[in-house]
Design a protein around this motif. Structure first.
Motif, short mmCIF file in Angstrom:
data_model
loop_
_atom_site.label_atom_id
_atom_site.label_comp_id
_atom_site.label_asym_id
_atom_site.label_seq_id
_atom_site.Cartn_x
_atom_site.Cartn_y
_atom_site.Cartn_z
N LYS A 1 0.85 -1.19 0.00
CA LYS A 1 0.00 0.00 0.00
C LYS A 1 0.89 1.24 0.00
O LYS A 1 1.84 1.32 0.77
CB LYS A 1 -0.92 0.00 1.21
CG LYS A 1 -1.86 1.19 1.28
CD LYS A 1 -1.38 2.24 2.25
CE LYS A 1 -2.18 3.51 2.18
NZ LYS A 1 -1.70 4.52 3.17
N GLY B 1 -8.05 8.15 5.68
CA GLY B 1 -6.98 7.20 5.98
C GLY B 1 -7.33 5.75 5.65
O GLY B 1 -6.59 4.82 5.96
N ASP C 1 -5.35 2.15 4.02
CA ASP C 1 -4.66 1.10 4.78
C ASP C 1 -5.59 -0.10 4.93
O ASP C 1 -5.19 -1.25 4.78
CB ASP C 1 -4.31 1.59 6.20
CG ASP C 1 -3.32 2.74 6.19
OD1 ASP C 1 -2.57 2.87 5.22
OD2 ASP C 1 -3.31 3.50 7.19
MG MG Z 1 -2.67 7.23 6.09
#
Ligand code: MG
Ligand code: ASP
Length: 402
Positions: free
Chosen positions: A7, A151, A154
């Motif tokens: 990632k 975010g 992830d």
């Molecule tokens: Mg992040």
């Protein structure tokens, strides 16, 4: 033949040079005989810029259209990265969230992944393609695009690793790994070689911005081998996140600071059974997430209840508290949002007494007043004034000789 999921965060794909660098990391991994799926975030500040663009049009965008907009950031990254890999002469295909089979809950803006239909991903791997997947997004049962929360890439990566039982999930970022604390606050903070899922989860929820907390939850649940490492110093080993660490020699693993906190106190609430339930069920009904809760002992038939929420929820929380105050006849509401939560995390505290005392001693000696305390098995958090937070992190980091 191993399957590696990689990632790459926003800074890792921020410009042409960085994209080429990432293409190199991916093709090197592929060249070593691995199958590779790479999940990408939006470039640099793209997601923030898209949010600003929406705000220029309307102050109340619908959450559906917001997700349509935000999902485009990751799609720019995935196609550019695929082109860079084509340039290097490797077989590659990019897939958006729904193409990669991400089915999520119906809610927009912060949807949870329900399932990944891995058929397409597997087909592409069988064709020996390098697969690039847009992170942070999926599709719900109405065929509408959803996003997974800030975010969230992830979590996309870990979810793929779990669904395809990948041999490893590598999270590439702009730092070398997980640090004992933010090196911008404490210059002698150092990189950890390993950390447990539980410790990482506590750190992630305490304001350490390394990994999306849901990604850690999922990695633990499905025993995904996770490593956080740098896309810039890509030959330096990062931090492994795992079930147990080799030697538990460190009392604590890290110190985290979270400024995204507001405290609300309801003073002189009638001291009756069921009163806390009334307040917190009303907050829950408004979807306000409460963090630390403190209730004083009753005196003269009343008690005080204080709690913290993230700043995004402070208006909602205040409104609910005001209504509660009127209904139960409490005396007043005290609100404070220039506060910070400073936390220490470490599985070592399970078997070692005196960890809390050591933390409080460090704060006391530096004249830093604690207004709330909360603990879990492997975490101690204190609420303090925001202007003292960085100093607090430093003195605690020193006290534990991290
Ligand atoms: Mg992040
Ligand atoms: N681009 C999204 C964000 O900025 C998701 C991610 O980067 O993981 O929150």
């Amino acid at each position: 033949m191993n399957l590696i999921v990689q990632k790459f965060g926003g800074t890792s794909v921020a410009n042409v040079e960085r994209i080429r660098n990432v293409a190199q990391i991916i093709t090197d991994t592929y060249e070593r005989g691995n199958d590779v799926i790479a999940v990408v975030s939006a470039q640099g500040d793209t997601t923030d810029d898209l949010i600003k663009k929406a705000a220029e049009i309307t102050s109340k965008p619908s959450s559906r259209e917001m997700d349509v907009l935000l999902s485009t950031g990751e799609q720019i990254s995935m196609s550019l990265l695929a082109m860079a890999i084509e340039e290097l002469g490797y077989p590659v295909i990019s897939l958006s969230g729904w193409q990669a089979g991400f089915l999520t809950e119906a809610t927009h803006g912060n949807a949870r992944i329900k399932k990944i239909n891995t058929e397409r991903l597997q087909n592409e791997l069988d064709k020996k393609n390098i697969v690039i997947v847009a992170g942070f997004q999926g599709i719900n049962r109405y065929d509408d695009i959803t996003t997974l929360g800030r975010g969230g890439s992830d979590t996309s990566a870990v979810a793929i690793a779990a669904a395809l039982k990948a041999d490893k999930c590598e999270i590439y970022t702009d730092v070398d790994g997980v640090y004992t604390t933010d090196p911008r606050i404490v210059p002698n903070a150092h990189k950890l070689d390993e950390i447990t899922y539980d410790e990482m989860l506590e750190l992630a929820t305490c304001g350490a911005n390394v990994l999306h907390n849901r990604s850690v939850e999922m990695a633990k649940k499905y025993s995904v081998k996770l490593e956080v490492r740098s896309s810039i110093n890509s030959d330096v080993p990062g931090t492994e996140v795992k079930e147990v660490c080799k030697v538990e020699k460190m009392l604590i693993k890290g110190v985290a600071m979270d400024n995204d906190v507001a405290r609300i106190s309801v003073l002189e609430v009638p001291n009756q059974p069921g009163i806390a339930f009334k307040l917190f069920s009303a907050l829950a009904a408004e979807k306000v997430n409460v963090d630390i809760i403190l209730q004083s002992v009753g005196r003269n038939g009343t008690k005080d209840i204080s709690f913290t929420v993230s700043t995004a929820h402070k208006q909602q929380a205040l409104k609910v508290s005001e209504e509660f105050k009127e209904i139960v006849g409490a005396k007043e509401i005290v609100f404070k949002d220039n506060v910070s939560k400073v936390s220490i995390v470490g599985a070592g505290m399970l078997s070692n007494p005196g960890v809390a005392a050591k933390m409080f001693e460090a704060l006391g000696e530096s004249n830093i007043n604690i207004s709330m305390i909360s603990t879990s098995e492997i975490k101690i958090s204190v609420l303090i004034d925001q202007d003292q937070a960085k100093r607090a992190v430093n003195v605690i980091h020193d006290a534990f000789a991290l």
